[in-house]
Design an enzyme around this catalytic site. Sequence first.
Site, PDB file in Angstrom:
ATOM      1  NE  ARG A  70     -10.733  18.317 -44.743  1.00 59.01           N
ATOM      2  CZ  ARG A  70     -11.621  20.001 -43.803  1.00 59.01           C
ATOM      3  NH1 ARG A  70     -12.070  20.660 -44.344  1.00 59.01           N
ATOM      4  NH2 ARG A  70     -10.730  19.785 -42.819  1.00 59.01           N
ATOM      5  CG  HIS A  97      -8.999  23.244 -46.153  1.00 60.05           C
ATOM      6  ND1 HIS A  97     -10.066  22.754 -47.545  1.00 60.05           N
ATOM      7  CD2 HIS A  97      -8.340  24.076 -46.734  1.00 60.05           C
ATOM      8  CE1 HIS A  97      -9.718  23.810 -48.578  1.00 60.05           C
ATOM      9  NE2 HIS A  97      -8.573  24.446 -48.234  1.00 60.05           N
ATOM     10  CE1 TYR A 126     -11.546  21.398 -39.489  1.00 62.08           C
ATOM     11  CE2 TYR A 126      -9.409  22.320 -38.925  1.00 62.08           C
ATOM     12  CZ  TYR A 126     -10.610  21.670 -39.793  1.00 62.08           C
ATOM     13  OH  TYR A 126      -9.904  21.983 -40.418  1.00 62.08           O
TER      14      TYR A 126
END
Lengths: 366, 371
Positions: free
Chosen positions: B261, B265, B274
């Site tokens: 990705r 998200h 993160y």
Amino acid sequence: MTTAPSIPTLPIIDSPIHPALTNVSLPSFVDEHELPSREGSRVIQFREALREAMSEEMRRDPRIFLMGEEVAQYNGAYKVSQGMLDEFGPQRIIDSPISENGFAGLGIGAAMYGLRPIIEFMSWSFSLVAADQILNNAPKMLYMSGGQWGCPIVFRGNNGAGGQLGSTHSWCVEALYSNVPGLKIAIPSCPYDAKGLLKTAIRDPDPVFFLESERMLGDKAHVPEEEYYIPFGRAALRREGSDCTIVSFGRPVNFCLEAAAELANEGISVDVLDMRTVRPLDSAAIVRSIQKTGRVVVVDQCWPFASVASEVITQVVEKCFDYLDHQPLRVNTDDVPTPYAKTLEQEYLPHKRKIIEAVRSAVGKA
Amino acid sequence: MPKKTAYQAKIEHIQILDEQGKLDAALNKGGLGDEDAVFLYEQMTVSRTYDEIAFKLQRSGRMGTYPQNKGQEAGPGGIGLAVLHRGKKDWLVPCYRENLALFLNGLPMEKILLHWMGDERGNQIPEGVHILPISIPIGTHPLHACGLAFAEKYRKTGRAAVTFFGDGATSEGDFHEACNFASAMKLPVVFFCQNNFWAISVPRAIQTGSETIAQKGLAYGMPCFQIDGNDIFASYKVGKDALELAVEESRPVFIEAITYRLGDHTTADDARRYRDSAELESWQKKDPLIRTRKYLESKKLWNDKKQADLEARAKKLTEEVVRKAEGIEKPGIDDIFDYTFAELNDELRTQKRTLRTASLAQHPEQERLSR
């Protein structure tokens, strides 16, 4: 620029055995007095009435199939589907893995594409592991697709205390599930209604939760051989009186009728309303009765807190507050997990004595 | 007593086009042709442009939220084209990072924008297009794919269902029940896992102790493949073979597509908090668009002029789609109530008319009495 080839427009359902999804085939309903007689000599069990309803509809409509644990080879854990494998074959009477969420979800997918699944939960207690499918998918599909993807599916099985099944296997799910919009809940109290309501459930275009009771599957009564459909959202007046209204649904209706017979000996006459479906709820029938009696006791086999009884009483207060001569009362199961011991389980239920005490109190003869 | 091997298996990783744009012609036998590779490259570019514009729409307050597909175009693109070429109108049962597979198979491009703008009409799929609405709950939709495959098998149509989900979904019970059902009931379902290594902020290492996601399908008796998910050739070839296998043998097949990705998200997320930037950079080099372009250039099928032309057209097309989506009249107030049931019930009908709290709206008589 190259673009994807255009796809010819075809109807969503383009198979010869399936009319369009939107082809809602609800039967034309008749008034209560036009339904076939409740009196007669053809006495069958509650489970046979359920089987007859499913079989009649399956003969009519090839889109219908029955799926669940042990429904085929074993003829059903409670013999509701006895003989159906022989008649309809393994393509339509389907044994599933022990996977409630699995067959609930599979049924939803099949329903979205025009099949008409009947999904049997051996017990509604087991439906809890399928909650996301039955509560978060089935009743929202139509809404979330702007009216395009309907979900005509029936989930059915045993609901409520089954006779020493213990806390985890004695769920009454109507309180929990009736909170969710987009679904319908039918809960018959007798074999006659079991057949008529299940046939309607199968023809209904929305997801229907059909709650049976293991304790009633062996109950025998006259059930007409002819086909009939009981409309949803119309209560039946099981007994007529003038002093108090008793509102109930499902198995406890029978407790109410026992209580009513005994109350009659004390000179207290009651209306016993069998709601038949809690969603939709025939609140007009409740209001009509209370306008006559001024008193109401709601008998519900769910726990009391935020139960269907709570909802009925809220609606009573909203709709006919000024007709009430006594605060509404309710008789639920006790607010504890279902006890295992036979005597304790019996006491825990909304049984005859508790109903009689509540009615006496409502009419001021406590 | 000598011990016997009760079961043994291996998972093959299939890459046909590597990061440098080098093609393994032997592996690609019967697979994606050059003309279709050009087509897919163009479509991936359109999808990427669409993605970038959708992201900007959200950032400028014109859309609620949006999950970027950036970097994951090749997997859905390859198998999506395989579905299209099969010509059987197999079902596509998506989550939310498969835009290209849906566009290729007839979903109007404005539908996805409409959906994320908060209009349920974005989930109204045109008749004859076999695509289910985007599924937001994680992992609940593979069961619906089983239901569709069951319905198609029931009707003997020869169609399969392809369902897409991420690595995170494979930790959900629904996913496992779907795999088990498809296997036990011999349903033609292709399970297509886009393993992008991140379920929001949960890394793949926390998600499961399995060495591969693909091997999860082994437990359910499925033929399992792991592919380079940034490789359109692998996705097309394996997808095509899986569809044939699923339908001819009436059984489920599992594909794990290894991808990444490249974006957050969703627009509600900030992956920088993160994720290691070095990890992101290493995957940016494996971008499916870069390697496909390299391949096409090496075959003299692509050049800078074509690229400039494509980018201009992609931008124009996407802007037209945005105009179309934004030009659709906002949903009327009736839409609050309609479609809850096939037929509106009395309570909702009254409330729809009065728009007052149910407690008042449903009981005009009571209102009058209490005045």
